[in-house]
Design an enzyme around this catalytic site. Structure first.
Site, PDB file in Angstrom:
ATOM      1  N   ARG C 112     -14.754 -70.906  84.054  1.00  0.00           N
ATOM      2  CA  ARG C 112     -14.921 -72.174  84.088  1.00  0.00           C
ATOM      3  C   ARG C 112     -14.398 -72.867  85.089  1.00  0.00           C
ATOM      4  O   ARG C 112     -13.487 -71.900  85.274  1.00  0.00           O
ATOM      5  CB  ARG C 112     -14.346 -72.895  82.854  1.00  0.00           C
ATOM      6  CG  ARG C 112     -12.295 -72.750  82.408  1.00  0.00           C
ATOM      7  CD  ARG C 112     -12.269 -73.585  80.628  1.00  0.00           C
ATOM      8  NE  ARG C 112     -10.531 -73.853  80.614  1.00  0.00           N
ATOM      9  CZ  ARG C 112      -9.994 -74.230  80.221  1.00  0.00           C
ATOM     10  NH1 ARG C 112     -10.472 -74.440  79.041  1.00  0.00           N
ATOM     11  NH2 ARG C 112      -8.796 -74.470  80.017  1.00  0.00           N
ATOM     12  N   ASN C 150     -12.154 -82.455  82.110  1.00  0.00           N
ATOM     13  CA  ASN C 150     -11.112 -81.478  81.345  1.00  0.00           C
ATOM     14  C   ASN C 150     -10.227 -81.255  82.088  1.00  0.00           C
ATOM     15  O   ASN C 150     -10.195 -80.235  82.986  1.00  0.00           O
ATOM     16  CB  ASN C 150     -11.922 -80.346  80.593  1.00  0.00           C
ATOM     17  CG  ASN C 150     -10.606 -80.133  79.432  1.00  0.00           C
ATOM     18  OD1 ASN C 150     -10.213 -80.641  78.193  1.00  0.00           O
ATOM     19  ND2 ASN C 150     -10.164 -79.105  79.780  1.00  0.00           N
ATOM     20  N   GLU C 151      -8.890 -81.739  82.142  1.00  0.00           N
ATOM     21  CA  GLU C 151      -7.984 -80.643  82.799  1.00  0.00           C
ATOM     22  C   GLU C 151      -8.246 -80.300  84.117  1.00  0.00           C
ATOM     23  O   GLU C 151      -8.478 -79.364  84.640  1.00  0.00           O
ATOM     24  CB  GLU C 151      -7.563 -79.634  82.439  1.00  0.00           C
ATOM     25  CG  GLU C 151      -6.913 -79.779  81.400  1.00  0.00           C
ATOM     26  CD  GLU C 151      -6.936 -78.571  80.327  1.00  0.00           C
ATOM     27  OE1 GLU C 151      -7.169 -77.516  80.218  1.00  0.00           O
ATOM     28  OE2 GLU C 151      -5.873 -78.870  79.613  1.00  0.00           O
ATOM     29  N   GLU C 310      -3.807 -82.950  73.356  1.00  0.00           N
ATOM     30  CA  GLU C 310      -4.287 -81.271  73.428  1.00  0.00           C
ATOM     31  C   GLU C 310      -2.822 -80.658  73.121  1.00  0.00           C
ATOM     32  O   GLU C 310      -1.989 -80.977  73.647  1.00  0.00           O
ATOM     33  CB  GLU C 310      -5.169 -80.283  74.701  1.00  0.00           C
ATOM     34  CG  GLU C 310      -6.611 -80.652  74.549  1.00  0.00           C
ATOM     35  CD  GLU C 310      -6.427 -79.753  75.611  1.00  0.00           C
ATOM     36  OE1 GLU C 310      -6.416 -78.368  75.987  1.00  0.00           O
ATOM     37  OE2 GLU C 310      -7.917 -79.923  75.966  1.00  0.00           O
ATOM     38  N   TRP C 318      -2.726 -68.068  76.145  1.00  0.00           N
ATOM     39  CA  TRP C 318      -3.226 -68.062  77.546  1.00  0.00           C
ATOM     40  C   TRP C 318      -1.044 -67.055  77.861  1.00  0.00           C
ATOM     41  O   TRP C 318      -1.532 -67.106  79.420  1.00  0.00           O
ATOM     42  CB  TRP C 318      -3.363 -68.698  78.283  1.00  0.00           C
ATOM     43  CG  TRP C 318      -2.589 -69.654  77.361  1.00  0.00           C
ATOM     44  CD1 TRP C 318      -3.603 -70.634  76.631  1.00  0.00           C
ATOM     45  CD2 TRP C 318      -2.354 -70.898  77.861  1.00  0.00           C
ATOM     46  NE1 TRP C 318      -2.689 -71.503  76.406  1.00  0.00           N
ATOM     47  CE2 TRP C 318      -1.759 -71.762  77.743  1.00  0.00           C
ATOM     48  CE3 TRP C 318      -1.093 -70.448  79.219  1.00  0.00           C
ATOM     49  CZ2 TRP C 318      -1.192 -72.696  77.261  1.00  0.00           C
ATOM     50  CZ3 TRP C 318       0.532 -71.026  79.191  1.00  0.00           C
ATOM     51  CH2 TRP C 318       0.139 -72.472  78.255  1.00  0.00           C
ATOM     52  N   GLU C 358     -11.372 -68.329  74.224  1.00  0.00           N
ATOM     53  CA  GLU C 358     -10.008 -68.741  73.737  1.00  0.00           C
ATOM     54  C   GLU C 358      -9.843 -68.114  72.345  1.00  0.00           C
ATOM     55  O   GLU C 358     -10.098 -69.093  71.554  1.00  0.00           O
ATOM     56  CB  GLU C 358     -10.328 -70.400  73.676  1.00  0.00           C
ATOM     57  CG  GLU C 358      -9.696 -70.256  75.485  1.00  0.00           C
ATOM     58  CD  GLU C 358      -9.550 -71.931  75.680  1.00  0.00           C
ATOM     59  OE1 GLU C 358      -8.894 -72.053  76.483  1.00  0.00           O
ATOM     60  OE2 GLU C 358     -10.734 -73.142  74.816  1.00  0.00           O
ATOM     61  N   HIS C 361      -6.942 -68.173  70.144  1.00  0.00           N
ATOM     62  CA  HIS C 361      -6.205 -69.676  70.131  1.00  0.00           C
ATOM     63  C   HIS C 361      -6.403 -69.982  68.813  1.00  0.00           C
ATOM     64  O   HIS C 361      -7.376 -70.183  67.984  1.00  0.00           O
ATOM     65  CB  HIS C 361      -6.557 -70.228  71.434  1.00  0.00           C
ATOM     66  CG  HIS C 361      -5.777 -71.261  71.638  1.00  0.00           C
ATOM     67  ND1 HIS C 361      -5.928 -72.857  70.754  1.00  0.00           N
ATOM     68  CD2 HIS C 361      -5.250 -72.011  73.007  1.00  0.00           C
ATOM     69  CE1 HIS C 361      -4.596 -74.206  71.136  1.00  0.00           C
ATOM     70  NE2 HIS C 361      -4.395 -73.068  72.798  1.00  0.00           N
TER      71      HIS C 361
END
Lengths: 672, 672, 672
Positions: C112, C150-151, C310, C318, C358, C361
């Site tokens: 990503r 996003n981020e 988040e 991670w 993920e 996660h």
């Protein structure tokens, strides 16, 4: 079809590279090989450049002379295809055959094994020279086996070039039945917008900005292993065409830190399984590594004997510091490989090189020459192996199996796991050690293997397991066997998808537990256990769902909760080790598990430090007693036994003496 | 022809970069240089972009003014060719002149010394600007020396591009007399199928899949040094043509961790040898590093004085943490360089930069200005150097030589050695330290040097030695000298081929020993020695063949075998140190070796912590006494001596006082 | 214009990725969201590939259903543009849009955020899909906010390709008013011959041979932040055009180790400031990290409330080892964010993924399902947040400000500093900790902020400060405030040029000190302080020029010299901490500074281990009491208060009980 190796007794020898020396040295080589009892050497492994000076032009003269000379001295040849090191002229003509690494860097030649496994030019060149060798030497009387290539994947297990990308797509089309939706589903490409609409969009897992897709990476590793295997089988087919009765092998690398190939898929393609094994200088108990690798290789060979194709007489040259072997270690190492099923012992290399990248690697004939400890040990080992000739063909005796699976190993060590401290081989060895110390024989098995011969099956680490494998293992317990499973097992399916509903997914029901959350431990962190031990590396919040807690945490966030559980499952028993106990605690635990399962050691009364291994022959058993501890031992064996190395019958009291640092091999008559 | 530097007394100054400052600052610079006693500065080192704004167009106006101004203030100029940092416009016009690293990555400009040493475009541009400078300034009265380039090889000792590959092949054709078979033989290309059939197949040792060929790598390092040297001599030739009487220098980097150039081959090409030396913040005894580097540089200069072209007044900016100097250290450092042969002391840099990559590097004039400890120390040092003017030209007095060889260093540190923990400079220093502590003068020599002036020759590490070098060293012992050799010496010949028959190959006979196997020790591992010491890093199974054991192992696999031996060889003595004893043991051992050889310290009665070094002038000796320990000392010197720094005759009792952390320099009349 | 988020009370939810699951799972999602009290989720973040199967072709069907379903269940949607993860088809069509790293390596897709921020093709594609979403969903009743991208910069903050080079030059022309001489001056390109004669010569700071130009690097970081910001504002503009009344946010990453973006420049461009925050497994006091990041984010939001977009319910995936949260930690973490100004709490992610990068996660709904500790905690937290609905909109109460500046951070951490051990965030946190332990509220401010509301301003690390910023800070002290400055502050100006004349340049006069030389300390090195403490990391030779020494060194090279000073400046006070005292000493020192400045904690009588934070509402204050220590506490609060989580009035003695590991939130009536 499986062809047998036609060498009498146990094979003994090493890699022989006469091309590195003037011909006047060769005569000395022959004389000394005979002195040492060498009966088979591997030749031609890195001779491509000399054998084929330019494309399609061969110069057989040197190899002809070498093979004739070997034959004249009664030494068999394991004749290699030299395809692990294409010549410089090849790469100048085919620069695209050089591999590209994950970062997009195209490597250069000038070392070895630096080619793209998917390169058509390489494949054509490799099969051309294999065919040429097959045709010329199929009937040479010295040649007893083909040595296909050398250590496949040692340096070039992966290539990320466009040609490899195309090959990867072809492999994926096969795996997913040409159904791109199936690939998208398997890889979970709805995540992070990774959906593929066209096969051509799929690439190797090249360097990218963030974490890669795990199933993408896992399929890539499967592909890389298969791609090299296809080269191996292609060479083998060409050789088999030329020489239908000669067996073929390639040297595996079942040892620490090499994990590129799924040898379960490779072994059936070869007539003879052979292995290379080197000690790590930093391993204080490398005898355990030898035993474990030997058991893995024997298991890969389907229980049949195998060949140790390479190990070292002394130090290697590729570790940060390369330790020499201590007194007696050369002998103990070699005979331990035999104990674990080797029917031949070979070294890299016959004569220590004076130039080139391996000039500081030990050899049977060291730089110092014959006035050396190593040479005297090499000669003595030759005599030992002759004394053990009758062991040839004898097999293992295990009642215990450890599950070993490359898919599970690869998946476990992908990025973005709960803990990157969890390493597959460390876990396997931590469970193997107590069994080794107890003198318990171990086979290694795939998750879907026939387990009916075993009393006890251990799965120290089986992160990935497919449904059939899981059912096979739990069915073993259900039908009366004892199964012990390590943490983070059964977590994902064959596509690396998490099994939902609680951990350890596939084994939850059989183990009678359900974990809702994982608590990996930091490096250096430990938690206390009831009974006084400690645990490290991993913990999890285990809920009992039928199982009983055997050990619980005495501190930390999971205080009072189970660390180890035991569950009556069907007519058998299923244990769960939800953490990594300290070695003493793990030993005590596995001793209990083993004893409950009725598993016996190879021999009774064997003191600590002495390894006891039994090989089962047609008419007799062979009990190997190897003193690694240095104190020596007296062991009682069966009546009417013979100690083969000394060549003497065991006295009537059955007492066999193992000298300090020494070895005894006892032929025990088969009772009944 | 060797031209002399025409600056009276000892030179004093630093790098002067007026182009970084507005011209109003320059007047202050002149005033302060005069205040500090500066008599020579290096100018123009990084001025290419301003001097040649576009190809072939020069703007001399700024440099003209700078040189005129210096001359007007009585300050000489060491005028640099600015070729260490080509301008951005050059690289835009010649992108192929940017270097390519081992991984195939082409670097960008925007720093310094980022060019391909083999680039024809770079060479042309460098010689063009050198010629322009030569023609314009040959007769400028300020200019006393050419400063060719700057720190050759500091960042670009290696380039792996195709142009460099072609240059490498040209160099190899020269080395091997255009005989490709000779190259194949030297490199041992029968190993791993590396045989070359065509010169064009030969490449730089670019990144490849596995270990590279060691001789390939070694020849590459030799080539890289020679390739830069050819740039240096080409610039020097252009300058000599324009200004036949001006001497030329380039600043070497004889200091820790720089090993790219074989300065034995460089030094004869220069009129004046100069060196840059910086302390490592993590070295607790950097005074030893200064002494050792000074002795090496003095030896490179053939025993003649040399110039310290760069060091620092305080912290540098390129280490992880950059330590300031403590009270008195600036003075001790500078005068220690003089003690070891420097006839001039210069700093990087005159005025601390406020911008750019070196803005946090110390200078003679710090950011804080003249109200600073550093400035006051700089002014005081100027006075010291004036007081020592008569030392100019005085030479060293060593009876001991240490063998120092870049070929041996490069070869030792190639991959795939028995131990990668064995580092050349660490070994040299470990042997140098006891001599330094004892106040013993040391020269450094090539293996084939004339050794007749020495009583004692030490070869702490000489992995590679050619036959002539080995014969020279053993002949020294045979003819009555004392030779001490460290482990793993004499192992390979000039082509990096192992000398067969036992270690330490070339020295076996002279040392009266024969080792059949090497036992390197792991990091942290030690073994005991008779006499109570310990050893680390290395051990080997030494067999005595004439020598006597001086020290043996008390534990480990070699218990009872010799660790250190002594052999009467010819009329001399040959010692072998087959391990690395702990510092105290090594000191005791080398003290014994030295005393047996009859080597005396520079002065008697010098307490621990005080360095004593003597330079020999035409009519007098100069004894430098430097208190690094901080306790000060009283030392008795010859009658009729004068302490030069204080400018006072030594009292009749001969007692010279060295204040704590201070320095005394005593002129001793030559007796006879 | 700033648009408000239209969700009642405190927002609660997480990232919702229904596209990863079959639609039958969605119904369960809705039911469970309602059970947990979720009232807003972020959708569509990584849905580009499914939403736009090929260029310009959209498939809204899935998103339509998701939004309708959310609306039907009363759950608002924070609708994301999916531009953080372009699909594979995009990169096949636009391979030049893949980013190039500093080494010149072009990355691949398959993860990503792997795109070039300056790519025209990417920008066009991102705005196209943003426009399409804006047009389709502007009026959907579920949609309450745009979640832009996003981020930003998480993995691709830098691209070094030629397109980025051109964009960098364009940005530089803007910064330097198209005046190349101004750039040369700012970058100090007279150093190392780096002068630019043509804009086209200027490149990104690609890998080069030696140290890069610091100002070049600093401008590059400024450009990289701005370049991403321009993407953000472009998307926002497109969305605002389609939906003029909907607020827009993007999730910042104010947390450890992310420093790519200058959020001071970003925050004003967004209607709602939101943040992502994750704990580091190795941080033993991550509650302090939460508090500090919350205070930074609140300050970025101009004191207004913000959203936690988040964080995690348990372990992330991670870090090397990913720790689970302990009992009560999920609740304490979330409510601490609220205490520090969050008006909404969201998690990555709603439902734990079973595939993809993920998969390990944590999530609100774990793999184990609803029978899990995490799920029960998530449901309980929903109830807590409903009980705190009235807190919405309440603001902070700080009298103390800490200076926080990305320019200063970037400049400090450039290469070639006096010490690379000096890390910006470590210094900020070392000063923040004592304030946090004392329960003192803290705002973070830019150097040029309006400081009139504060009694105390701290600048722990402000290596770079422009003239205006420096004047603002010293003026604050001059006009009666208390200013405390950490070492190596004020050192360079906005162009990274050293401020001459002595350190700490810009603050020298106000602090009444002058340092002439820096003495950074080695790792592990400490020096003693008067009063018994020790210091590490840094020291310098401070001269007093008006200030008084508060603490001095008791050993080391600066023995007797000041380590901490205090200066009466104007009507205020200016402190200088010229070293890093050990935590206890620093705490005592900052306690003194704070008490002298008259700064009070949020509440009195709060025991160690309990965090006390106050938010100020329109009519009442809200005192958060969070027990991180585990001992619980009784705290006296104002009369007529109500404890909101329990929903009970505080008894007449004012005693509020905080259970061990628990939280109390007290509504205190505003007096007057």
């Amino acid at each position: 079809m499986s062809r047998e190796l036609n060498v009498p007794g146990l094979a003994y020898g090493g890699d022989y590279n006469p091309e590195q020396w003037p011909e006047e040295v060769w005569a000395e080589d022959m004389r000394l090989m005979v002195e040492a009892g060498v009966n088979m050497v591997s030749v031609n492994i890195f001779s491509w450049a000399l054998l084929e000076p330019s494309e399609g032009v061969y110069d057989y003269s040197r190899l002809d002379r070498v093979l004739d000379m070997l034959y004249a001295h009664g030494i068999a040849a394991d004749l290699a295809t030299p395809t692990a090191a294409p010549p410089a002229w090849f790469f100048r003509a085919h620069p695209e055959a050089l591999p590209v690494d994950r970062d997009g860097r195209r490597l250069s030649y000038g070392s070895r094994q630096t080619f793209c496994p998917s390169s058509p030019a390489y494949r054509e060149a490799a099969l051309r020279i294999a065919r040429a060798l097959g045709e010329r030497y199929a009937d040479h009387p010295a040649v007893v086996m083909w040595h296909v290539h050398n250590e496949y994947g040692c340096h070039n297990a992966e290539c990320y070039c466009d040609t490899s990308a195309e090959a990867f797509r072809t492999w994926l089309r096969g795996r997913y039945d040409n159904d791109l939706a199936a690939l998208n589903d398997a890889w979970g490409t709805t995540f992070w917008s990774q959906w593929y609409y066209d096969w051509d969009e799929v690439l190797p897992p090249r360097a990218t900005g963030a974490v890669p897709n795990p199933t993408h990476r896992l399929d890539w590793r499967r592909f890389c292993s298969d791609e090299l295997l296809s080269l191996c089988t292609a060479e083998r087919a060409v050789l088999a065409e030329a020489a239908p009765t000669l067996p073929a092998t390639t040297n595996f690398m079942v040892m620490y830190n090499f994990d590129a190939l799924d040898y379960w898929r490779w072994a059936p393609e070869l007539d003879v399984v052979s292995n290379d094994h080197y000690l790590r200088s930093t391993d204080p108990e490398s005898e355990i590594d030898i035993a474990m690798s030997g058991d893995v290789v024997r298991s890969l060979a389907g229980g049949r004997p195998w060949l140790l194709m390479e190990h070292s007489t002394g130090a290697v040259n590729w570790q940060p510091v390369n330790r020499a072997k201590t007194a007696g270690e050369l002998r103990r190492n070699a005979l331990a490989h035999v104990a674990h099923g080797a029917d031949g012992i070979a070294y890299f290399q016959w004569r220590a090189a004076k130039a080139g990248a391996e000039q500081w690697h030990s050899a049977m004939l060291p730089h110092a020459g014959t006035d050396s400890v190593i040479w005297r040990d090499v000669v003595a080992l030759g005599a030992d192996l002759r004394a053990l000739a009758e062991v040839r063909g004898a097999v293992g005796t295990a009642e215990t199996a450890i599950v070993w699976d490359w898919d599970a190993r690869w998946a476990l060590e992908l990025p973005s796991q709960p803990s990157e401290e969890v390493r597959y081989l460390d876990l396997i060895r931590s469970w193997y050690e107590p069994l080794w110390r107890a003198g318990v024989a171990v086979d290694f098995v795939r998750p879907d293997a026939d387990l009916s011969a075993y009393r006890l099956v251990l799965a120290p680490s089986l992160y990935l397991v497919d449904d059939a494998g899981a059912a096979n293992l739990t069915g073993f317990a259900e039908r009366g066997g004892t199964l012990a499973v390590g943490f983070h097992s059964g977590a994902v399916d064959a596509n690396c998808h998490v099994r939902l509903g609680g951990y350890p997914g596939a084994f939850r029901e059989a183990l009678g537990v359900r974990t809702d959350e994982l608590f990996p431990l930091l490096p250096g962190e430990t938690v206390g256990l009831t009974g006084g031990g400690t645990a490290s590396l991993w913990s999890e919040r285990v809920g009992l769902a039928g199982a009983a807690a055997v050990t619980s945490y005495t501190d930390g966030p999971l205080t009072g909760l189970p660390a180890v559980t035991r569950h009556d499952h069907g007519t058998g028993t299923a244990w769960y080790l939800a953490t990594l106990p300290d070695p003493a605690t793990l030993t005590a635990l596995l001793d209990r598990v083993r004893e409950e399962a009725g598993v016996r050691p190879a021999a009774d009364g064997v003191p600590h430090g002495v390894e006891a291994v039994r090989r089962r022959g047609t008419d007799a058993d062979y009990l190997f007693l190897i003193d690694h501890g240095g104190a020596g031992a007296e062991v009682v064996v069966a009546a009417d036994s013979v100690e083969l190395l000394g060549g003497k019958p065991v006295p009537s009291n059955g007492l066999v003496s193992v000298p300090p640092g020494g070895v005894a091999v006892v032929r025990e008559p088969r009772v009944g």
